[in-house]
Write an enzyme that holds these catalytic residues in place. Sequence first.
Site, short mmCIF file in Angstrom:
data_model
loop_
_atom_site.label_atom_id
_atom_site.label_comp_id
_atom_site.label_asym_id
_atom_site.label_seq_id
_atom_site.Cartn_x
_atom_site.Cartn_y
_atom_site.Cartn_z
N ILE A 1 -9.36 43.92 28.59
CA ILE A 1 -10.37 42.89 28.81
C ILE A 1 -9.73 41.75 29.58
O ILE A 1 -8.61 41.33 29.25
CB ILE A 1 -10.92 42.36 27.46
CG1 ILE A 1 -11.34 43.53 26.55
CG2 ILE A 1 -12.08 41.39 27.70
CD1 ILE A 1 -12.38 44.46 27.12
N TYR B 1 2.64 45.30 18.23
CA TYR B 1 1.20 45.07 18.45
C TYR B 1 0.40 46.29 18.00
O TYR B 1 -0.55 46.18 17.22
CB TYR B 1 0.95 44.77 19.93
CG TYR B 1 -0.48 44.36 20.25
CD1 TYR B 1 -0.97 43.10 19.91
CD2 TYR B 1 -1.33 45.23 20.93
CE1 TYR B 1 -2.27 42.73 20.22
CE2 TYR B 1 -2.63 44.86 21.25
CZ TYR B 1 -3.10 43.61 20.89
OH TYR B 1 -4.38 43.23 21.21
P1 NAP Z 1 -6.20 35.00 23.95
O1 NAP Z 1 -6.98 34.48 25.09
O2 NAP Z 1 -4.73 34.82 23.95
O3 NAP Z 1 -6.81 34.49 22.57
C1 NAP Z 1 -6.10 34.55 21.37
C2 NAP Z 1 -6.40 33.28 20.65
O4 NAP Z 1 -5.73 33.29 19.37
C3 NAP Z 1 -5.88 32.07 21.42
O5 NAP Z 1 -6.85 31.05 21.39
C4 NAP Z 1 -4.64 31.70 20.62
O6 NAP Z 1 -4.31 30.31 20.70
C5 NAP Z 1 -5.09 32.05 19.22
N1 NAP Z 1 -3.97 32.09 18.29
C6 NAP Z 1 -2.72 32.56 18.50
N2 NAP Z 1 -1.96 32.35 17.41
C7 NAP Z 1 -2.74 31.74 16.50
C8 NAP Z 1 -2.54 31.28 15.17
N3 NAP Z 1 -1.35 31.39 14.57
N4 NAP Z 1 -3.57 30.71 14.54
C9 NAP Z 1 -4.77 30.56 15.13
N5 NAP Z 1 -5.04 30.98 16.38
C10 NAP Z 1 -4.02 31.57 17.06
O7 NAP Z 1 -6.48 36.54 23.84
P2 NAP Z 1 -7.81 37.43 23.83
O8 NAP Z 1 -7.52 38.51 24.80
O9 NAP Z 1 -9.06 36.66 23.91
O10 NAP Z 1 -7.62 38.05 22.38
C11 NAP Z 1 -8.49 37.84 21.30
C12 NAP Z 1 -8.33 39.01 20.35
O11 NAP Z 1 -8.70 40.21 21.05
C13 NAP Z 1 -6.91 39.21 19.85
O12 NAP Z 1 -6.91 39.55 18.48
C14 NAP Z 1 -6.43 40.40 20.69
O13 NAP Z 1 -5.41 41.13 20.04
C15 NAP Z 1 -7.70 41.19 20.87
N6 NAP Z 1 -7.68 42.10 22.00
C16 NAP Z 1 -7.60 41.65 23.30
C17 NAP Z 1 -7.57 42.58 24.34
C18 NAP Z 1 -7.51 42.18 25.80
O14 NAP Z 1 -7.39 43.03 26.68
N7 NAP Z 1 -7.58 40.90 26.12
C19 NAP Z 1 -7.61 43.94 24.07
C20 NAP Z 1 -7.69 44.35 22.76
C21 NAP Z 1 -7.72 43.42 21.73
P3 NAP Z 1 -3.16 29.86 21.76
O15 NAP Z 1 -3.73 30.17 23.10
O16 NAP Z 1 -3.00 28.42 21.49
O17 NAP Z 1 -1.96 30.69 21.43
#
Ligand code: NAP
Length: 267
Positions: free
Chosen positions: A195, A162
């Site tokens: 987050i 990651y």
């Molecule tokens: P999340 O709720 O898991 O959202 C990620 C989304 O991406 C989900 O809707 C997931 O769908 C989708 N996804 C996964 N594989 C995919 C694919 N092959 N094609 C299209 N969509 C796909 O996580 P989030 O926390 O909101 O994360 C969103 C972004 O923020 C990510 O890039 C993450 O790395 C970044 N981020 C998050 C945090 C945090 O603390 N939450 C911190 C830093 C960065 P499914 O649910 O169906 O798998």
Amino acid sequence: MTLLQGKVAIVTGTSAALGIGRATALSLARAGASVVVTDIQTDTTVPALEALVQELRTLGAGADYRYVDVTQRDQIEDCISFVHEQFGGVDILVNNAGTTVGARPFLDVTPQDWETSFLINLRGVSDFCQAVIPAMIERDGGTIVNNASTAGLGAEAGFGAYNATKHGVIGLTKTIAAEFGPHNIRCNAVCPGLIKTDMHLAANERLAKERGIPVDVMAAERYEAIAMKRAGEPDEIAEVITFLAGPSAAFVTGTAIPISGGQPVGL
Ligand code: NAP
């Protein structure tokens, strides 16, 4: 606020109920943009995308959805064609989809983890940018916001592939900013810290299990290092993405902005 009136946006990875993608789609719509929301097609994402489109339309936004697995270039290209036909072009791309697969202690990261993490977190972002940029050039400009992470600025132990792929997203962001600035295309990255999304809650549970401690103790330990002593909300990331996508950020490109409440980024 109607700063994005007349603009058309695509957001990837928008089906998660607590996700940053969903919050971003709603924020862009509140700013006046038409929004096409996308996610991989599964039993849970189908109703989630349909409900999100209804919610966006209730805000008065033009809205639709496409199923796009970001590892599949043909699905990305179909989505861009659809948006051109239905909405006349793309002004804003938010590459939000991501996975924590491969976020493990380094010696436990498998070749399959690497493959999946690379394809979703980095090549999918690159493929979407390659698919959309030629049309943005024809349109005399556009803006791309990539969702990286504080894991792209420094490294916390236990996040193997990651950390590496998110560093790659920032490198890609700067490359696009440098190459397409002359075409009035801006490209920036946001770097969320901790987050409160499903992804974050799952990471707390995994780390607690690895350490053999209760999840609330694990979470408190992670938040203790943050200046503001709390995790962020998806809306707090979405609002910065909307700012970067809009005219208030007209001279901002190639940046990687931490949105972390003052979280140390590690090594
Ligand atoms: P999340 O709720 O898991 O959202 C990620 C989304 O991406 C989900 O809707 C997931 O769908 C989708 N996804 C996964 N594989 C995919 C694919 N092959 N094609 C299209 N969509 C796909 O996580 P989030 O926390 O909101 O994360 C969103 C972004 O923020 C990510 O890039 C993450 O790395 C970044 N981020 C998050 C945090 C945090 O603390 N939450 C911190 C830093 C960065 P499914 O649910 O169906 O798998």
